[in-house]
Design a protein around this motif. Structure first.
Motif, PDB file in Angstrom:
ATOM      1  N   TYR A   8       0.844  -1.198   0.000  1.00  0.00           N
ATOM      2  CA  TYR A   8       0.000   0.000   0.000  1.00  0.00           C
ATOM      3  C   TYR A   8       0.873   1.239   0.000  1.00  0.00           C
ATOM      4  N   LEU A  31      -6.664   3.231  -5.712  1.00  0.00           N
ATOM      5  CA  LEU A  31      -7.715   3.230  -4.697  1.00  0.00           C
ATOM      6  C   LEU A  31      -8.217   4.661  -4.507  1.00  0.00           C
ATOM      7  N   ALA A  32      -9.471   4.903  -4.914  1.00  0.00           N
ATOM      8  CA  ALA A  32     -10.089   6.211  -4.651  1.00  0.00           C
ATOM      9  C   ALA A  32     -11.213   5.965  -3.647  1.00  0.00           C
ATOM     10  N   GLY A  34     -13.102   3.261  -3.550  1.00  0.00           N
ATOM     11  CA  GLY A  34     -12.899   1.874  -3.138  1.00  0.00           C
ATOM     12  C   GLY A  34     -14.164   1.056  -2.951  1.00  0.00           C
ATOM     13  N   GLN A  35     -15.330   1.617  -3.267  1.00  0.00           N
ATOM     14  CA  GLN A  35     -16.570   0.916  -2.935  1.00  0.00           C
ATOM     15  C   GLN A  35     -16.881  -0.239  -3.884  1.00  0.00           C
ATOM     16  N   MET A  38     -12.914  -2.618  -3.361  1.00  0.00           N
ATOM     17  CA  MET A  38     -12.733  -3.378  -2.122  1.00  0.00           C
ATOM     18  C   MET A  38     -13.467  -4.710  -2.164  1.00  0.00           C
ATOM     19  N   ASP A  53      -3.139   4.608  -3.141  1.00  0.00           N
ATOM     20  CA  ASP A  53      -4.248   5.369  -2.556  1.00  0.00           C
ATOM     21  C   ASP A  53      -4.102   6.841  -2.954  1.00  0.00           C
ATOM     22  N   ASN A  55      -6.495   9.154  -2.162  1.00  0.00           N
ATOM     23  CA  ASN A  55      -7.431   9.963  -1.365  1.00  0.00           C
ATOM     24  C   ASN A  55      -6.783  11.200  -0.735  1.00  0.00           C
ATOM     25  N   PRO A 105     -24.273   5.670   2.686  1.00  0.00           N
ATOM     26  CA  PRO A 105     -22.895   5.409   3.150  1.00  0.00           C
ATOM     27  C   PRO A 105     -21.931   5.085   2.008  1.00  0.00           C
ATOM     28  N   ILE A 106     -22.439   4.457   0.946  1.00  0.00           N
ATOM     29  CA  ILE A 106     -21.585   4.164  -0.211  1.00  0.00           C
ATOM     30  C   ILE A 106     -21.309   5.465  -0.979  1.00  0.00           C
ATOM     31  N   ARG A 107     -22.363   6.297  -1.102  1.00  0.00           N
ATOM     32  CA  ARG A 107     -22.199   7.556  -1.844  1.00  0.00           C
ATOM     33  C   ARG A 107     -21.229   8.504  -1.149  1.00  0.00           C
ATOM     34  N   ALA A 108     -21.070   8.333   0.178  1.00  0.00           N
ATOM     35  CA  ALA A 108     -20.140   9.189   0.912  1.00  0.00           C
ATOM     36  C   ALA A 108     -18.692   8.888   0.535  1.00  0.00           C
ATOM     37  N   ARG A 109     -18.428   7.698   0.002  1.00  0.00           N
ATOM     38  CA  ARG A 109     -17.054   7.297  -0.320  1.00  0.00           C
ATOM     39  C   ARG A 109     -16.802   7.218  -1.824  1.00  0.00           C
TER      40      ARG A 109
END
Lengths: 300, 162
Positions: A8, A31-32, A34-35, A38, A53, A55, A105-109
């Protein structure tokens, strides 16, 4: 299952991320949000040697307007688009579509650009990008390049991006006042992948359709632009275009290339696509009409 | 890799593999087993925790991504032995049966109500947030009642019938 082991690295800049991708090539994954990545790691469908990553890369955060385009940095999350980010119909379209993308919660990431990079055939954002002729900006070892959405999608989970490149932004043309927008989707439960979806934007001038843009999600291996349907609408009077809207739906369904699924034959999928295209067009024509300024009352 | 995590206000230094999810670290390294794991691919929401105040799936986040971040889990909801209004409301409204999904729902709505204390007045958003997590016992009606009660309680309003 748990992911197979990987290394990583948290990149601090676009240059640093690109240098890592250049060094490791297809052994590395970005990895942005990641939904999606992952869960593919959990399934061990993908086994990268390295995750890069991004982010923490400030350059990829935020959005702006540049040269007639809404520019979304690669770290713009789905949730950022739930309220219009620009005073233009494109902002309204993104806000209209965002609630169809997974759960809060998915849209938040998850990220808009990441959805385009992932290139799932049922992804709403991919159809939006194709409908609006978005441009995808990439940085690679030899510099920056921009790819039109029409050239971007090569197949399910396959895009024009090389393993050495990083998607840094997506550019969506501003649509301008007088443009109506629409989106319709069918799915088995809230939060499921789209069984099918249609996105439409319609430019109206002097009571006639000046142009139409229509694209469909989960209508083939890549988002499908319904160009025959678009031509069927151009020049039609908005006040009396029911027939043209019906014809556009039927034409779009013929242009689609749906595959049979356990829950839907090809015939059924085409039927649903025709219905969704008509619904999205009616929404678009309605929202264009709502923008027409009524002449001031008075003088009889 | 050595990572510093702030969990429920406490500082932890843990040695993790890059592939370890936040959920696994919470459960296996910090023994905070209130966060449950079920599907491990973001569908069920059992593992929902707050990261910097935002409800996220801890199975879809790597621990190494959470270095220095503030994490809140169900263990941090009650203060000094007193239940958080959400926990009290779930008990009062029978918002749980087997209880497996409960920590996820509690953290989902702890985040949502902190973000928008009037979430119960936004029907679409409320429904959508309820639909984010899976419950296979209660059928959601009581969970919804519990959220409405907790929202009123958190605003200092009396619940009907009290």
């Amino acid at each position: 299952m748990k992911p197979a082991p990987f290394a990583y690295q948290a990149a601090r800049s676009v240059d640093e991320a690109v240098a890592l991708l250049d060094e490791h090539g297809s052994a590395a994954k970005v990895l942005a949000g990641g939904q999606s990545l992952m869960l593919d790691l959990h399934y061990r469908r993908t086994r990268p040697a390295l995750l890069v990553d991004v982010n923490g890369v400030e350059e990829l955060v935020g959005h702006g307007v540049d040269d007639g385009h809404l520019v979304l940095g690669a770290l713009v999350r789905h949730a950022d688009l739930e309220r219009p980010v620009v005073d233009d119909p494109v902002g309204a379209l993104l806000a209209h579509v965002a609630p169809y993308v997974a759960h809060p919660p998915i849209r938040a990431r998850g990220t808009f650009a990441g959805s385009l990079a992932w290139a799932h055939p049922a992804a709403e954002w991919c159809a939006v990008a194709v409908a609006l002729d978005a441009e995808i900006g990439l940085h690679g070892p030899s510099g920056r390049r921009v790819v039109a959405a029409a050239e971007w999608f090569h197949g399910p989970h396959r895009t024009d991006r090389t393993a050495q490149e990083l998607v840094t932004e997506v550019r969506l043309p501003l649509l301008g006042a007088g443009t109506g927008i629409g989106f319709a989707e069918h799915r088995r439960t809230h939060g499921s992948f789209a069984f099918a979806a249609a996105v439409a934007a319609v430019g109206v001038a002097e009571g006639r359709v000046a142009w139409a843009r229509i694209a469909m999600a989960n209508a083939g291996p890549v988002p499908v632009r319904a160009t025959t349907a678009e031509r069927a609408l151009a020049g039609q009077s908005v006040a009396s275009c029911d027939g043209a809207v019906s014809e556009a739906g039927a034409a779009a369904a013929r242009e689609a290339d749906p595959r049979p699924e356990p829950h839907g034959s090809v015939e059924y999928r085409r039927h649903v696509l025709a219905v969704l295209v008509r619904r999205s067009l009616r929404q678009a024509l309605g929202s264009a009409a709502a923008q027409v300024t009524r002449p001031p009352a008075g003088r009889g | 890799m050595e990572v510093t995590l702030w969990v429920n206000g406490d500082r932890y230094r843990v040695d993790v593999e890059p592939r370890d999810s936040l959920a696994d670290t919470l459960r296996d390294d910090l023994a905070l087993t209130g966060t449950n794991l079920a599907c491990e691919h973001g569908v069920c929401g059992s593992c929902t925790v707050l990261v910097d105040g935002q409800a996220v799936r801890s199975c879809l986040l790597l621990t190494v991504q959470c270095s220095g971040r503030s994490i809140r889990t169900v263990e941090g909801l009650a203060t000094d032995g007193e239940l958080h209004p959400l926990q009290a409301a779930f008990a009062a409204e029978h918002g749980l049966q087997c209880g497996f999904c409960t920590p996820g729902f509690l953290m989902l709505f702890a985040g949502a109500l902190e973000h928008d204390p009037r979430l119960d007045h936004d029907e679409r958003r409320l429904e959508e947030t309820l639909a984010s997590n899976l419950c296979r016992c209660t059928g959601y009606v009581n969970i919804r009642r519990a959220v409405l009660r907790a929202a009123r309680e958190l605003r200092g309003e009396a619940s009907p019938g009290e």
